[in-house]
Design a protein around this motif. Sequence first.
Motif, PDB file in Angstrom:
ATOM      1  N   PHE A 116       0.863  -1.175   0.000  1.00 18.39           N
ATOM      2  CA  PHE A 116       0.000   0.000   0.000  1.00 18.39           C
ATOM      3  C   PHE A 116       0.905   1.233   0.000  1.00 18.39           C
ATOM      4  O   PHE A 116       1.918   1.271   0.687  1.00 18.39           O
ATOM      5  CB  PHE A 116      -0.866   0.045   1.265  1.00 18.39           C
ATOM      6  N   LYS A 117       0.504   2.225  -0.772  1.00 15.83           N
ATOM      7  CA  LYS A 117       1.145   3.531  -0.724  1.00 15.83           C
ATOM      8  C   LYS A 117       0.039   4.559  -0.540  1.00 15.83           C
ATOM      9  O   LYS A 117      -1.148   4.256  -0.727  1.00 15.83           O
ATOM     10  CB  LYS A 117       1.942   3.807  -1.997  1.00 15.83           C
ATOM     11  N   VAL A 118       0.387   5.765  -0.164  1.00 15.70           N
ATOM     12  CA  VAL A 118      -0.576   6.851  -0.022  1.00 15.70           C
ATOM     13  C   VAL A 118      -0.100   7.974  -0.925  1.00 15.70           C
ATOM     14  O   VAL A 118       1.064   8.360  -0.902  1.00 15.70           O
ATOM     15  CB  VAL A 118      -0.682   7.328   1.438  1.00 15.70           C
ATOM     16  N   GLU A 119      -1.046   8.478  -1.732  1.00 14.17           N
ATOM     17  CA  GLU A 119      -0.688   9.479  -2.728  1.00 14.17           C
ATOM     18  C   GLU A 119      -1.766  10.557  -2.756  1.00 14.17           C
ATOM     19  O   GLU A 119      -2.953  10.261  -2.614  1.00 14.17           O
ATOM     20  CB  GLU A 119      -0.604   8.780  -4.085  1.00 14.17           C
ATOM     21  N   GLU A 120      -1.342  11.788  -2.964  1.00 14.78           N
ATOM     22  CA  GLU A 120      -2.287  12.892  -3.071  1.00 14.78           C
ATOM     23  C   GLU A 120      -2.808  12.988  -4.502  1.00 14.78           C
ATOM     24  O   GLU A 120      -2.034  13.004  -5.453  1.00 14.78           O
ATOM     25  CB  GLU A 120      -1.620  14.209  -2.685  1.00 14.78           C
ATOM     26  N   VAL A 121      -4.127  13.015  -4.633  1.00 15.76           N
ATOM     27  CA  VAL A 121      -4.776  13.175  -5.937  1.00 15.76           C
ATOM     28  C   VAL A 121      -5.849  14.244  -5.760  1.00 15.76           C
ATOM     29  O   VAL A 121      -6.799  14.051  -5.010  1.00 15.76           O
ATOM     30  CB  VAL A 121      -5.420  11.853  -6.434  1.00 15.76           C
ATOM     31  N   GLY A 122      -5.690  15.370  -6.425  1.00 15.22           N
ATOM     32  CA  GLY A 122      -6.677  16.448  -6.346  1.00 15.22           C
ATOM     33  C   GLY A 122      -6.873  16.977  -4.936  1.00 15.22           C
ATOM     34  O   GLY A 122      -7.989  17.312  -4.564  1.00 15.22           O
TER      35      GLY A 122
END
Length: 167
Positions: A122-128
């Motif tokens: 799992f990774k966490v990424e900023e989208v919008g």
Amino acid sequence: RKITFLLSLLLAFVTTTALAQIDTNKEYRVKDMGTGYYMIAGDYEAHAGGPTGGVKFVEKTESDDQVFTVEAEGTGYKLKTKSGKYIYCQPWNVDALDQASVLTFRDNGDGTYYIMNGSKYFKVEEVGGVYYPFCDAPATAAAKFAFEEVTSEPTVDPEVPATSFEV
């Protein structure tokens, strides 16, 4: 034979120790250590074809969609919200559905875990402007997570003044 036996003992110890901190009888908030935000599974629709899923990371709330139990499943685990939805991995994004993905938690030895979907992380990424988890990352992009136990404070009734009655 002795080496095989010692390795099997070591593996059993590591497996037992690694998951000893996560108790299937307790409730947790799942915190992304990179953002400091907590997983919330509030959007119950599948997003298999979209860029993001129904699970995201936000500040700490009092929502049952942010409180998780951990259910053992074979050699892995399922994450279920207190509101009754499971964490489910689409081809890349993460949703909250009635069905669950069996995940593994790899102990980092510092109170944090990698959450894995098979061989992917799992990774966490900023989208919008929103932080989303994705379950298809290589180890180099893996996010570290903490499982913070949810404890309920006992409710204390306010003291009621004594009343005297005359007969």
